[in-house]
Scaffold this active site. Structure first.
Site, PDB file in Angstrom:
ATOM      1  N   GLN A 174     -11.290 -64.384  40.428  1.00  0.00           N
ATOM      2  CA  GLN A 174     -10.539 -64.254  39.172  1.00  0.00           C
ATOM      3  C   GLN A 174     -11.112 -65.215  38.128  1.00  0.00           C
ATOM      4  O   GLN A 174     -11.646 -66.268  38.503  1.00  0.00           O
ATOM      5  CB  GLN A 174      -9.037 -64.500  39.389  1.00  0.00           C
ATOM      6  CG  GLN A 174      -8.604 -65.908  39.719  1.00  0.00           C
ATOM      7  CD  GLN A 174      -8.637 -66.236  41.208  1.00  0.00           C
ATOM      8  OE1 GLN A 174      -9.502 -65.758  41.939  1.00  0.00           O
ATOM      9  NE2 GLN A 174      -7.723 -67.072  41.661  1.00  0.00           N
ATOM     10  N   VAL A 187      -5.049 -75.330  37.861  1.00  0.00           N
ATOM     11  CA  VAL A 187      -6.273 -75.320  38.663  1.00  0.00           C
ATOM     12  C   VAL A 187      -7.199 -76.497  38.381  1.00  0.00           C
ATOM     13  O   VAL A 187      -7.766 -77.079  39.307  1.00  0.00           O
ATOM     14  CB  VAL A 187      -6.983 -73.949  38.531  1.00  0.00           C
ATOM     15  CG1 VAL A 187      -7.569 -73.728  37.143  1.00  0.00           C
ATOM     16  CG2 VAL A 187      -8.040 -73.782  39.589  1.00  0.00           C
ATOM     17  N   VAL A 188      -7.369 -76.868  37.118  1.00  0.00           N
ATOM     18  CA  VAL A 188      -8.360 -77.919  36.822  1.00  0.00           C
ATOM     19  C   VAL A 188      -7.912 -79.241  37.432  1.00  0.00           C
ATOM     20  O   VAL A 188      -8.688 -79.921  38.129  1.00  0.00           O
ATOM     21  CB  VAL A 188      -8.576 -78.060  35.295  1.00  0.00           C
ATOM     22  CG1 VAL A 188      -9.493 -79.240  34.993  1.00  0.00           C
ATOM     23  CG2 VAL A 188      -9.172 -76.776  34.722  1.00  0.00           C
ATOM     24  N   ARG A 238       6.382 -64.651  37.588  1.00  0.00           N
ATOM     25  CA  ARG A 238       5.847 -65.303  36.383  1.00  0.00           C
ATOM     26  C   ARG A 238       6.631 -64.919  35.125  1.00  0.00           C
ATOM     27  O   ARG A 238       6.390 -65.453  34.053  1.00  0.00           O
ATOM     28  CB  ARG A 238       4.370 -64.909  36.171  1.00  0.00           C
ATOM     29  CG  ARG A 238       3.432 -65.468  37.219  1.00  0.00           C
ATOM     30  CD  ARG A 238       2.029 -64.914  37.047  1.00  0.00           C
ATOM     31  NE  ARG A 238       1.245 -65.590  36.033  1.00  0.00           N
ATOM     32  CZ  ARG A 238       0.332 -66.533  36.274  1.00  0.00           C
ATOM     33  NH1 ARG A 238       0.082 -66.913  37.506  1.00  0.00           N
ATOM     34  NH2 ARG A 238      -0.347 -67.085  35.304  1.00  0.00           N
ATOM     35  N   TYR A 252       8.466 -67.252  32.574  1.00  0.00           N
ATOM     36  CA  TYR A 252       7.593 -67.909  31.595  1.00  0.00           C
ATOM     37  C   TYR A 252       7.052 -66.881  30.593  1.00  0.00           C
ATOM     38  O   TYR A 252       7.198 -67.034  29.379  1.00  0.00           O
ATOM     39  CB  TYR A 252       6.449 -68.589  32.336  1.00  0.00           C
ATOM     40  CG  TYR A 252       5.495 -69.378  31.462  1.00  0.00           C
ATOM     41  CD1 TYR A 252       5.851 -70.619  30.956  1.00  0.00           C
ATOM     42  CD2 TYR A 252       4.216 -68.888  31.164  1.00  0.00           C
ATOM     43  CE1 TYR A 252       4.968 -71.355  30.163  1.00  0.00           C
ATOM     44  CE2 TYR A 252       3.332 -69.622  30.390  1.00  0.00           C
ATOM     45  CZ  TYR A 252       3.718 -70.858  29.889  1.00  0.00           C
ATOM     46  OH  TYR A 252       2.834 -71.582  29.109  1.00  0.00           O
TER      47      TYR A 252
HETATM   48  P1  NAD Z   1       3.370 -80.074  30.080  1.00  0.00           P
HETATM   49  O1  NAD Z   1       4.200 -79.597  31.229  1.00  0.00           O
HETATM   50  O2  NAD Z   1       2.522 -81.281  30.282  1.00  0.00           O
HETATM   51  O3  NAD Z   1       4.283 -80.353  28.805  1.00  0.00           O
HETATM   52  C1  NAD Z   1       5.528 -79.732  28.564  1.00  0.00           C
HETATM   53  C2  NAD Z   1       6.480 -80.794  28.058  1.00  0.00           C
HETATM   54  O4  NAD Z   1       7.732 -80.167  27.727  1.00  0.00           O
HETATM   55  C3  NAD Z   1       6.789 -81.849  29.126  1.00  0.00           C
HETATM   56  O5  NAD Z   1       6.718 -83.136  28.563  1.00  0.00           O
HETATM   57  C4  NAD Z   1       8.205 -81.503  29.576  1.00  0.00           C
HETATM   58  O6  NAD Z   1       8.921 -82.619  30.082  1.00  0.00           O
HETATM   59  C5  NAD Z   1       8.791 -80.944  28.292  1.00  0.00           C
HETATM   60  N1  NAD Z   1       9.927 -80.043  28.514  1.00  0.00           N
HETATM   61  C6  NAD Z   1      10.026 -79.038  29.405  1.00  0.00           C
HETATM   62  N2  NAD Z   1      11.226 -78.438  29.294  1.00  0.00           N
HETATM   63  C7  NAD Z   1      11.890 -79.078  28.295  1.00  0.00           C
HETATM   64  C8  NAD Z   1      13.181 -78.928  27.731  1.00  0.00           C
HETATM   65  N3  NAD Z   1      14.035 -77.985  28.145  1.00  0.00           N
HETATM   66  N4  NAD Z   1      13.534 -79.765  26.723  1.00  0.00           N
HETATM   67  C9  NAD Z   1      12.690 -80.746  26.288  1.00  0.00           C
HETATM   68  N5  NAD Z   1      11.461 -80.931  26.803  1.00  0.00           N
HETATM   69  C10 NAD Z   1      11.070 -80.110  27.797  1.00  0.00           C
HETATM   70  O7  NAD Z   1       2.488 -78.821  29.634  1.00  0.00           O
HETATM   71  P2  NAD Z   1       1.421 -78.659  28.446  1.00  0.00           P
HETATM   72  O8  NAD Z   1       0.203 -78.096  29.044  1.00  0.00           O
HETATM   73  O9  NAD Z   1       1.339 -79.897  27.639  1.00  0.00           O
HETATM   74  O10 NAD Z   1       2.091 -77.482  27.596  1.00  0.00           O
HETATM   75  C11 NAD Z   1       2.695 -77.712  26.332  1.00  0.00           C
HETATM   76  C12 NAD Z   1       3.083 -76.370  25.723  1.00  0.00           C
HETATM   77  O11 NAD Z   1       1.930 -75.570  25.529  1.00  0.00           O
HETATM   78  C13 NAD Z   1       4.049 -75.554  26.567  1.00  0.00           C
HETATM   79  O12 NAD Z   1       4.969 -74.909  25.716  1.00  0.00           O
HETATM   80  C14 NAD Z   1       3.159 -74.539  27.225  1.00  0.00           C
HETATM   81  O13 NAD Z   1       3.845 -73.355  27.534  1.00  0.00           O
HETATM   82  C15 NAD Z   1       2.116 -74.323  26.138  1.00  0.00           C
HETATM   83  N6  NAD Z   1       0.865 -73.826  26.730  1.00  0.00           N
HETATM   84  C16 NAD Z   1       0.014 -74.676  27.382  1.00  0.00           C
HETATM   85  C17 NAD Z   1      -1.143 -74.168  27.958  1.00  0.00           C
HETATM   86  C18 NAD Z   1      -2.131 -75.054  28.663  1.00  0.00           C
HETATM   87  O14 NAD Z   1      -3.090 -74.526  29.213  1.00  0.00           O
HETATM   88  N7  NAD Z   1      -2.000 -76.365  28.670  1.00  0.00           N
HETATM   89  C19 NAD Z   1      -1.425 -72.795  27.875  1.00  0.00           C
HETATM   90  C20 NAD Z   1      -0.525 -71.968  27.225  1.00  0.00           C
HETATM   91  C21 NAD Z   1       0.609 -72.489  26.643  1.00  0.00           C
HETATM   92  N1  UDP Z   2      -5.736 -71.563  41.313  1.00  0.00           N
HETATM   93  C1  UDP Z   2      -6.491 -71.829  42.447  1.00  0.00           C
HETATM   94  N2  UDP Z   2      -6.236 -72.990  43.116  1.00  0.00           N
HETATM   95  C2  UDP Z   2      -5.316 -73.899  42.703  1.00  0.00           C
HETATM   96  C3  UDP Z   2      -4.557 -73.623  41.537  1.00  0.00           C
HETATM   97  C4  UDP Z   2      -4.790 -72.435  40.877  1.00  0.00           C
HETATM   98  O1  UDP Z   2      -7.354 -71.043  42.848  1.00  0.00           O
HETATM   99  O2  UDP Z   2      -5.171 -74.938  43.366  1.00  0.00           O
HETATM  100  C5  UDP Z   2      -6.018 -70.314  40.570  1.00  0.00           C
HETATM  101  C6  UDP Z   2      -4.795 -69.486  40.224  1.00  0.00           C
HETATM  102  O3  UDP Z   2      -4.465 -68.590  41.278  1.00  0.00           O
HETATM  103  C7  UDP Z   2      -5.269 -68.754  38.989  1.00  0.00           C
HETATM  104  C8  UDP Z   2      -6.223 -69.756  38.326  1.00  0.00           C
HETATM  105  O4  UDP Z   2      -6.561 -70.692  39.322  1.00  0.00           O
HETATM  106  O5  UDP Z   2      -6.002 -67.611  39.329  1.00  0.00           O
HETATM  107  C9  UDP Z   2      -5.578 -70.505  37.154  1.00  0.00           C
HETATM  108  O6  UDP Z   2      -4.349 -71.011  37.613  1.00  0.00           O
HETATM  109  P1  UDP Z   2      -3.453 -71.982  36.737  1.00  0.00           P
HETATM  110  O7  UDP Z   2      -2.204 -72.248  37.520  1.00  0.00           O
HETATM  111  O8  UDP Z   2      -4.258 -73.145  36.305  1.00  0.00           O
HETATM  112  O9  UDP Z   2      -3.129 -71.164  35.400  1.00  0.00           O
HETATM  113  P2  UDP Z   2      -2.737 -69.638  35.040  1.00  0.00           P
HETATM  114  O10 UDP Z   2      -2.723 -68.794  36.273  1.00  0.00           O
HETATM  115  O11 UDP Z   2      -1.399 -69.750  34.412  1.00  0.00           O
HETATM  116  O12 UDP Z   2      -3.827 -69.226  34.119  1.00  0.00           O
END
Ligand code: NAD
Ligand code: UDP
Length: 312
Positions: A209, A187-188, A142, A145
């Protein structure tokens, strides 16, 4: 005069909702995306709007435009996708931050970083407040990221200290909603798609978890409020919903709301999977004008299920 914004990752789940919100607030919007995890479908309804421009570009390469605000969201967010090409994930966070901060420095734009609760790793402090420095494995699967996002935060704060770039950093906790990709892997969306298709629901580990799930509308409201805070208020600020649920509880809700006959199956827990997550949102409440999440999990899940019924 109209304000203008650049949204990197603008064709993704959150980015596309942010583009909608900015256009509804009369902004001129440039959406940059390389379509790694984004979908044209997410922004198709905006094509033809004269105040919306779509640019296919990788944020790892420099880009120039003149805007008032930059929202740096480009980065795959699902573990499945960010681990697919981990070197490129780190480059996206680190080179992407350097490119966007350089742009903000040259043009005096205000810039917001979409950071993550992953900066807290597998936390020993619960709930997590911004003052906690986290417990991240720097060499695990991980870390491309987690450490990429941590380094991006470092760059943001050094550009602020060294060059007075007007930065805002938000740490997003698991956010879900319509426009997540059906194969996103988080997960969702996994549980909902599995339930709607009558497939087994894949619980990783024993399902004990926990995560805290925020509906996308609440998050976008938090973004906008953060962008409007006074200069010098940099964050980082947690944005998320403090409601905390086990993955088993989540699966039960999804089965109940979809009326599915799917069964639970237990699979191996991925390496370094955090055991618990819950944001302390008191800083957001204080600094973002009393912001707090309004959509609780039951309602948000039902709205997300309604969306996925049209997709799968
Ligand atoms: P997502 O994967 O739907 O969106 C990410 C977007 O970035 C995509 O459209 C992808 O094509 C684009 N992308 C990826 N690499 C790129 C690159 N090198 N150049 C240009 N575009 C690129 O995910 P999301 O959930 O919409 O997440 C958006 C942002 O929010 C991300 O930075 C993510 O790390 C952050 N974030 C999201 C969550 C969440 O739960 N959704 C949680 C924590 C952080
Ligand atoms: N997870 C799960 N089943 C799935 C996908 C995810 O049980 O099909 C679990 C995963 O191991 C983690 C939690 O759900 O404990 C949230 O996972 P997700 O990938 O959504 O986000 P993150 O781990 O980055 O919070």
């Amino acid at each position: 005069m109209k304000k203008s914004a650049l949204v990197t990752g603008g064709a993704g789940f959150l980015g596309s909702h942010l583009c909608d919100r900015l256009l509804s607030e009369d902004y001129d919007v440039i959406c940059m995306d390389n379509f790694f995890t984004g979908q044209k479908q997410n922004i198709a309804h905006l094509i033809g709007n004269p105040y919306f421009e779509l640019v296919r570009h990788d944020v790892c390469h420099s880009y120039f435009c003149e805007v008032d605000e930059i929202y740096n969201l480009a980065c795959p967010a699902s573990p499945v996708h960010y681990q697919y090409n981990p070197v490129h994930t780190t480059k996206t966070s680190v080179h992407g931050a350097i490119n966007m901060l350089g742009l903000a420095k040259r043009t005096h734009a205000r810039i917001m970083q979409a950071s993550t609760s992953e900066v807290y790793g597998d936390p020993e402090v619960h709930p997590q407040s911004e003052s906690y420095w986290g417990k991240v494995n720097p060499i695990g699967i991980r870390s491309c990221y987690d450490e990429g996002k941590r380094c991006a935060e470092t760059l943001f704060f050094d550009y602020w200290r060294e060059h007075e770039v007007d930065i805002k950093v938000v740490r997003i906790f698991n956010t879900y909603g319509p426009r997540m990709h059906p194969h996103d892997g988080r997960v969702v969306s996994n549980f909902i798609v599995q339930a709607l298709q009558g497939q087994d629901i894949t619980i990783y580990g024993d399902g004990s978890q926990t995560r805290s799930f925020c509906f996308m509308e609440d998050l976008i409201e938090g973004f906008r409020r953060m962008m409007q805070t006074e200069k010098g208020f940099t964050g980082p600020v947690n944005i998320g919903n403090p409601g905390e649920f086990t993955m088993l509880e989540l699966a039960e809700k999804v089965i109940q709301f979809t009326g599915s006959a799917s069964k639970l199956v237990f699979q191996d827990l991925p390496q370094d999977d955090p055991k618990q997550r819950k944001p302390d949102i008191s800083l957001a409440q204080e600094k973002l004008g009393g912001w707090e999440p309004k959509v609780q999990l039951d309602e948000g899940l039902q709205r997300t299920i309604d969306y996925f019924r049209t997709q799968v």
